[in-house]
Write a protein that holds these residues in place. Structure first.
Motif, PDB file in Angstrom:
ATOM      1  N   GLN A   1       2.373   5.037   0.637  1.00 11.99           N
ATOM      2  CA  GLN A   1       1.268   4.100   0.434  1.00 11.99           C
ATOM      3  C   GLN A   1       0.249   4.680  -0.546  1.00 11.99           C
ATOM      4  N   GLY A   2      -0.080   5.951  -0.369  1.00 16.32           N
ATOM      5  CA  GLY A   2      -1.041   6.590  -1.257  1.00 16.32           C
ATOM      6  C   GLY A   2      -0.551   6.642  -2.686  1.00 16.32           C
ATOM      7  N   ALA A   3       0.741   6.941  -2.871  1.00  9.76           N
ATOM      8  CA  ALA A   3       1.311   7.041  -4.221  1.00  9.76           C
ATOM      9  C   ALA A   3       1.287   5.696  -4.938  1.00  9.76           C
ATOM     10  N   PHE A   4       1.716   4.641  -4.244  1.00  5.80           N
ATOM     11  CA  PHE A   4       1.704   3.319  -4.880  1.00  5.80           C
ATOM     12  C   PHE A   4       0.271   2.785  -5.023  1.00  5.80           C
ATOM     13  N   GLY A   5      -0.613   3.176  -4.105  1.00  5.07           N
ATOM     14  CA  GLY A   5      -2.019   2.809  -4.244  1.00  5.07           C
ATOM     15  C   GLY A   5      -2.639   3.443  -5.477  1.00  5.07           C
TER      16      GLY A   5
ATOM     17  N   LEU B   1       2.085  -3.109  -6.059  1.00  2.00           N
ATOM     18  CA  LEU B   1       2.006  -4.010  -4.900  1.00  2.00           C
ATOM     19  C   LEU B   1       3.309  -4.024  -4.109  1.00  2.00           C
ATOM     20  N   ILE B   2       4.424  -4.148  -4.818  1.00  2.00           N
ATOM     21  CA  ILE B   2       5.729  -4.173  -4.134  1.00  2.00           C
ATOM     22  C   ILE B   2       5.972  -2.858  -3.391  1.00  2.00           C
ATOM     23  N   GLY B   3       5.677  -1.744  -4.057  1.00  2.00           N
ATOM     24  CA  GLY B   3       5.856  -0.443  -3.418  1.00  2.00           C
ATOM     25  C   GLY B   3       4.952  -0.254  -2.218  1.00  2.00           C
ATOM     26  N   PHE B   4       3.710  -0.725  -2.329  1.00  2.00           N
ATOM     27  CA  PHE B   4       2.762  -0.606  -1.221  1.00  2.00           C
ATOM     28  C   PHE B   4       3.238  -1.422  -0.023  1.00  2.00           C
ATOM     29  N   ALA B   5       3.773  -2.612  -0.292  1.00  2.00           N
ATOM     30  CA  ALA B   5       4.286  -3.456   0.794  1.00  2.00           C
ATOM     31  C   ALA B   5       5.474  -2.788   1.484  1.00  2.00           C
TER      32      ALA B   5
ATOM     33  N   LEU C   1      -8.661  -5.546  -2.069  1.00  4.13           N
ATOM     34  CA  LEU C   1      -9.061  -5.654  -0.671  1.00  4.13           C
ATOM     35  C   LEU C   1      -8.011  -4.992   0.229  1.00  4.13           C
ATOM     36  N   MET C   2      -6.738  -5.197  -0.077  1.00  3.67           N
ATOM     37  CA  MET C   2      -5.670  -4.597   0.720  1.00  3.67           C
ATOM     38  C   MET C   2      -5.754  -3.073   0.690  1.00  3.67           C
ATOM     39  N   VAL C   3      -5.959  -2.501  -0.502  1.00  8.00           N
ATOM     40  CA  VAL C   3      -6.026  -1.042  -0.631  1.00  8.00           C
ATOM     41  C   VAL C   3      -7.244  -0.489   0.112  1.00  8.00           C
TER      42      VAL C   3
END
Length: 500
Positions: free
Chosen positions: A116-120, A90-94, A28-30
């Motif tokens: 964000q795109g890379a960690f997503g 998740l940690i990287g996206f945060a 949902l977050m992504v």
């Protein structure tokens, strides 16, 4: 030692439903992030002093990193382990979201969006492949993928609402900061309850040529469509990007056919069922994403709705997706062959698009837009269940990550194509309309301009109808898997012993 069975031991995944909560939260977050930032973009642009020419990079930087690195992210999940890749993602996206929310310059914002795109790209295939290896019982799998599919489809529309509320009542920075509690809760929960099979990793050496060719090829493709939207299809840079993309992706296919440990084993995509789902889903998403864009502009520019109000107007579609995915799709996926379930879902969505071809300046939301959104949600929601489940059904655990990445890749590339292609068609049709009504434009310029805009939308929607019909034909022709649990279905999944 590992043992193989058609189903895991009864208590092997005792926490799998708890795990689904945290996996769904991450998804949902992504999905939210893909649209929530769009609503906040005007405010962020003004605050950070980003020029009109550069503002597209807030969206493009994310799309390029996410789309270009998905296959690599799926392979890393297979190599590292899906749980580890999921938590790291998740940690990287945060962290990237915190950087974006605290940005004081445009360059920092662009960098945060790329991160964000890379960690997503690491997080999304890890999440889907975790479901694939944890839910192997036919009925449980249907329920789990129904919930996941509803979130994947409806989260974008929820993003419009949440983005509007946060921007209007708090600050645009909160469209980034809101990801942090999502990510922390999902990562902590996943660390505690997620279990995955031992022996399911693909520990083969990384296919570096495949990584380079696929990443550059997909980046060129996505950026080509982004450039086409802003600079036109005849622009020399746009054409060059498409040519480079074709060359790189062909080289990628040839490389994967020869190397010992390919990034994307061709057996994953040459299977007619998986290939049929990837292709039909990508084409259907072209229609869906383009329509999101048109309806947002129609409600705000033509009807004069506020961002919050227009966001709430999408709620019926979200409700339709929830019903279609968790009720209709979940109940029928074990009874109806996937091609008929997906085909009928695409046709219902096409009917929704047909209703939208009747849009005019004075059209009523209640009588025209509302029923179309409900039907679109029901149709695509019904489709998402088998579309998410079938590509990972019967897949070897070592290929689960990359097979899941292909689902996300087809959606990401389809979204990029849909936004650029349908927007170009709409703009061209609107320009032609104004030229054909030049006499009226002299006396009623604003009215003719709006009429031209709506005419452009409806023209593009007709193309969206055609896309959904093509998707229907593809899925009926290529997909031949029977019902899960039937003799013709690929429901024998090798599930090794659970790691404790």
């Amino acid at each position: 030692m590992s043992r193989t069975a058609s189903k895991p031991p009864v208590d092997a995944y005792a926490n799998r439903w708890k795990a689904l909560v945290f996996i769904a939260l991450a998804q949902l977050m992504v999905v939210l992030d893909a649209t929530i930032v769009n609503i906040a973009l005007p405010s962020a642009q003004q605050d950070l002093g980003i020029s009109d020419g550069d503002r597209q990079w807030v969206v493009t930087a994310y799309a390029l990193a996410f789309g270009g690195l998905l296959l690599f992210g799926g392979r890393v999940a297979d190599l590292w382990g899906r749980k580890r890749a999921f938590v790291i993602g998740l940690i990287g996206f945060a962290a990237a979201s915190a950087l974006g929310g605290a940005a004081t310059t445009g360059a920092t914002m662009f960098g945060a969006r790329a991160l964000q795109g890379a960690f997503g790209a690491l997080l999304a295939p890890a999440a889907l492949s975790l479901l694939a290896v944890m839910f192997t019982d036919t009925k449980e799998r249907a329920k789990a993928f129904g919930i996941y599919g509803a979130i994947a489809g409806g989260g974008s529309a929820v993003g419009f609402i949440l983005g509007g509320v946060l921007t209007q009542y708090l600050d645009w920075r909160w469209t980034f900061f809101v990801n942090i509690p999502f990510a922390i809760v999902a990562a902590f929960g996943a660390y505690l309850v997620v279990r995955e099979p031992e022996g399911g990793r693909n520990r083969s050496p990384l296919d570096i040529p495949g990584v380079v060719l696929s990443t550059l090829g997909l980046v060129s493709l996505v950026y080509g469509f982004t450039r086409a939207e802003s600079d036109g299809w005849g622009d020399i840079t746009t054409i060059s990007l498409f040519v480079v993309s074709v060359v790189l992706l062909l080289a990628f296919v040839l490389t994967e056919a020869k190397v010992k440990n390919p990034l994307l084993p061709l057996r994953v995509v040459t299977d007619r069922n998986r290939g049929g789902v990837y292709l039909s889903l990508g084409i259907a998403v072209i229609a869906m994403f383009g329509t999101f864009l048109f309806l947002t502009y129609y409600l705000q520019v033509v009807k004069g709705y506020s961002p919050v109000k227009s966001g709430f107007c999408f709620l019926p579609m979200v409700a339709g997706m929830m019903v279609g995915s968790t009720q209709i799709g979940t109940r029928l996926v074990t009874r109806v062959p996937a091609r008929f379930l997906m085909g009928s879902g695409f046709l219902v969505a096409a009917l929704a698009m047909l209703l939208l071809t009747r849009l005019e300046i004075g059209s009523s939301y209640t009588s025209t837009v509302l029923p179309a959104l409900v039907l679109l949600g029901l149709g695509m929601g019904t489709t998402f269940n088998p579309a998410m489940s079938l590509p990972t059904l019967g897949i070897e655990p070592r290929d689960a990550g990359v097979a899941s990445a292909m689902v996300n890749t087809s959606q990401q590339v389809g979204g990029a194509i849909g936004t650029a292609l349908l927007n170009t068609i709409a703009a061209s049709a609107a320009t032609s309309y104004v030229k054909d009504h030049v006499a009226d434009a002299a006396t009623k310029p604003q009215l003719v301009q709006l009429q031209g805009v709506v005419h452009g939308y409806t023209t593009a929607v007709w193309f969206a109808v055609g896309m959904l019909v093509i998707a229907t034909l593809i899925v009926l022709t290529l997909v031949n898997a029977g019902r899960p649990g039937s003799e013709s279905a690929e429901d024998e999944v090798a599930v090794p012993v659970v790691a404790h």
